[in-house]
Write an enzyme that holds these catalytic residues in place. Structure first.
Site, PDB file in Angstrom:
ATOM      1  N   ASP A  13      38.054  37.434  55.321  1.00 56.43           N
ATOM      2  CA  ASP A  13      37.077  37.349  54.230  1.00 56.43           C
ATOM      3  C   ASP A  13      36.188  36.127  54.401  1.00 56.43           C
ATOM      4  O   ASP A  13      36.233  35.177  53.612  1.00 56.43           O
ATOM      5  CB  ASP A  13      37.807  37.333  52.877  1.00 56.43           C
ATOM      6  CG  ASP A  13      38.452  38.681  52.589  1.00 56.43           C
ATOM      7  OD1 ASP A  13      37.959  39.702  53.103  1.00 56.43           O
ATOM      8  OD2 ASP A  13      39.451  38.708  51.853  1.00 56.43           O
ATOM      9  N   LYS A  35      41.211  43.002  59.065  1.00 55.11           N
ATOM     10  CA  LYS A  35      40.399  43.742  58.092  1.00 55.11           C
ATOM     11  C   LYS A  35      39.036  43.083  57.930  1.00 55.11           C
ATOM     12  O   LYS A  35      38.942  41.880  57.702  1.00 55.11           O
ATOM     13  CB  LYS A  35      41.110  43.785  56.737  1.00 55.11           C
ATOM     14  CG  LYS A  35      40.316  44.546  55.667  1.00 55.11           C
ATOM     15  CD  LYS A  35      41.131  44.769  54.415  1.00 55.11           C
ATOM     16  CE  LYS A  35      40.933  43.728  53.350  1.00 55.11           C
ATOM     17  NZ  LYS A  35      39.603  43.708  52.737  1.00 55.11           N
ATOM     18  N   LYS A  64      34.856  50.940  51.753  1.00 54.19           N
ATOM     19  CA  LYS A  64      34.951  51.622  50.444  1.00 54.19           C
ATOM     20  C   LYS A  64      33.770  52.575  50.253  1.00 54.19           C
ATOM     21  O   LYS A  64      32.975  52.442  49.316  1.00 54.19           O
ATOM     22  CB  LYS A  64      35.032  50.606  49.307  1.00 54.19           C
ATOM     23  CG  LYS A  64      36.264  49.721  49.364  1.00 54.19           C
ATOM     24  CD  LYS A  64      36.461  48.922  48.102  1.00 54.19           C
ATOM     25  CE  LYS A  64      37.717  48.084  48.113  1.00 54.19           C
ATOM     26  NZ  LYS A  64      37.646  46.903  48.997  1.00 54.19           N
ATOM     27  N   ASP A  67      29.331  58.181  48.503  1.00 58.37           N
ATOM     28  CA  ASP A  67      27.923  58.591  48.517  1.00 58.37           C
ATOM     29  C   ASP A  67      27.902  60.114  48.569  1.00 58.37           C
ATOM     30  O   ASP A  67      28.955  60.747  48.453  1.00 58.37           O
ATOM     31  CB  ASP A  67      27.219  57.972  49.748  1.00 58.37           C
ATOM     32  CG  ASP A  67      25.734  57.708  49.483  1.00 58.37           C
ATOM     33  OD1 ASP A  67      25.051  58.644  49.032  1.00 58.37           O
ATOM     34  OD2 ASP A  67      25.283  56.581  49.731  1.00 58.37           O
ATOM     35  N   ILE A  68      26.724  60.705  48.783  1.00 58.73           N
ATOM     36  CA  ILE A  68      26.689  62.163  48.909  1.00 58.73           C
ATOM     37  C   ILE A  68      27.417  62.551  50.193  1.00 58.73           C
ATOM     38  O   ILE A  68      27.586  61.735  51.111  1.00 58.73           O
ATOM     39  CB  ILE A  68      25.239  62.715  48.895  1.00 58.73           C
ATOM     40  CG1 ILE A  68      24.437  62.168  50.077  1.00 58.73           C
ATOM     41  CG2 ILE A  68      24.554  62.412  47.569  1.00 58.73           C
ATOM     42  CD1 ILE A  68      23.119  62.892  50.295  1.00 58.73           C
ATOM     43  N   GLY A 207      45.138  37.819  52.790  1.00 58.13           N
ATOM     44  CA  GLY A 207      43.956  37.022  53.085  1.00 58.13           C
ATOM     45  C   GLY A 207      44.271  35.542  53.048  1.00 58.13           C
ATOM     46  O   GLY A 207      44.849  34.973  53.994  1.00 58.13           O
TER      47      GLY A 207
HETATM   48  O1  C5P Z   1      43.030  36.429  49.852  1.00 59.09           O
HETATM   49  P1  C5P Z   1      43.782  37.629  49.386  1.00 59.09           P
HETATM   50  O2  C5P Z   1      45.149  37.782  50.019  1.00 59.09           O
HETATM   51  O3  C5P Z   1      43.824  37.736  47.873  1.00 59.09           O
HETATM   52  O4  C5P Z   1      42.903  38.849  49.939  1.00 59.09           O
HETATM   53  C1  C5P Z   1      43.242  40.170  49.656  1.00 59.09           C
HETATM   54  C2  C5P Z   1      42.297  41.099  50.353  1.00 59.09           C
HETATM   55  O5  C5P Z   1      42.583  42.426  49.916  1.00 59.09           O
HETATM   56  C3  C5P Z   1      40.820  40.884  50.056  1.00 59.09           C
HETATM   57  O6  C5P Z   1      40.101  41.262  51.230  1.00 59.09           O
HETATM   58  C4  C5P Z   1      40.524  41.861  48.933  1.00 59.09           C
HETATM   59  O7  C5P Z   1      39.188  42.297  48.949  1.00 59.09           O
HETATM   60  C5  C5P Z   1      41.446  43.002  49.304  1.00 59.09           C
HETATM   61  N1  C5P Z   1      41.817  43.873  48.188  1.00 59.09           N
HETATM   62  C6  C5P Z   1      42.467  43.419  47.061  1.00 59.09           C
HETATM   63  N2  C5P Z   1      42.791  44.300  46.061  1.00 59.09           N
HETATM   64  C7  C5P Z   1      42.476  45.583  46.196  1.00 59.09           C
HETATM   65  C8  C5P Z   1      41.844  46.049  47.324  1.00 59.09           C
HETATM   66  C9  C5P Z   1      41.525  45.160  48.328  1.00 59.09           C
HETATM   67  O8  C5P Z   1      42.775  42.249  46.942  1.00 59.09           O
HETATM   68  N3  C5P Z   1      42.844  46.431  45.257  1.00 59.09           N
END
Ligand code: C5P
Length: 233
Positions: A13, A35, A64, A67-68, A207
């Site tokens: 991220d 990711k 994520k 769309d059509i 993350g």
């Molecule tokens: O830093 P952290 O461990 O919170 O990051 C979690 C990752 O998972 C981020 O990329 C976030 O966008 C993603 N994510 C989330 N919850 C969701 C779907 C995806 O935290 N429901």
């Protein structure tokens, strides 16, 4: 069999490719899958994904899609060609799900359904015209994704157990992971790596506990060890 290391998905991220590459260099072989989310996708992340897959690494494109049908199908096909392993698509209706499945074709891309984003409460769902608890909506959409040919779903650690009871073969990918005692940051419904695996998660998305650690590799190795300990022997 998937090795414990291959169950760890690290969320890159960051908003530029240089920072993402620096993190990948520090993490070395300790991580199975990277990711790439929207912020990195829009700042060179798709080219990075192609580069990583050419090097034999596994990539998760967190686009994520919604769309059509024609757009979802073509976008999925382009992403599948990059050699990515996972792609997220909103599992809101059968048309979107079917379009993504057509776009994936016979590539190895695994499609993961986003059911209800974890930041949405029952009150938020009411704004969508839905008068149901989030878990009920998650379960319905997860089964629709499975029936439509998706490989898995994204679910918080707290939903994972209820989903696992209904979806035996479907992959469950769980974000919101925090090792015991770690800072929860903006996540509220967090679970430990061990609890997520015990609840039935196949893959963990992590993350900041790794990317912001003073030693990211050590942090990743510790999570892999926890995954190993939690898996049935
Ligand atoms: O830093 P952290 O461990 O919170 O990051 C979690 C990752 O998972 C981020 O990329 C976030 O966008 C993603 N994510 C989330 N919850 C969701 C779907 C995806 O935290 N429901």
């Amino acid at each position: 069999m998937t090795s414990p290391r291959d169950r760890l998905i690290v969320a890159l991220d960051v908003t530029n490719v240089e920072e993402a590459k620096a993190l990948i260099d520090r993490l070395g072989e300790s991580v199975g899958i990277y990711k790439i989310g929207l912020e990195l996708l829009f700042s060179g992340g798709f080219a990075l994904a192609q580069e990583l897959t050419r090097q034999g690494r596994s990539v998760f494109i967190d686009a994520k899609l919604l769309d059509i049908e024609a757009t979802v199908e073509r976008a999925t096909a382009v992403i599948a060609e990059s050699g990515a392993t996972f792609l997220t698509v909103h599992a809101l209706d059968r048309k979107t799900i079917a379009a993504a499945v057509r776009g994936r074709g016979d590539t190895k891309l695994k499609l993961l359904g986003v059911t209800v984003l974890t930041n949405l409460s029952r009150a938020d769902l009411a704004e969508h015209g839905i008068d149901e608890a989030p878990l009920a909506v998650v379960q319905r959409r997860a089964m629709m994704a499975r029936d439509g040919g998706f490989d898995g779903v994204i679910a918080s650690g707290q939903e994972a157990r209820a989903l696992r009871e209904r979806l035996r073969q479907t992959l469950i990918v769980t974000p919101g992971i925090r090792p015991a005692g770690a800072d929860t940051q903006d996540q509220t419904r967090v679970v430990t790596p061990q609890a997520a695996i015990k609840a039935g998660a196949d893959y963990l998305v992590v993350g900041r506990p790794i990317t912001r650690a003073s030693d990211p590799r050590k942090a990743a190795d510790a999570i892999v060890e926890e995954i190993t300990a939690a898996l049935p022997q």
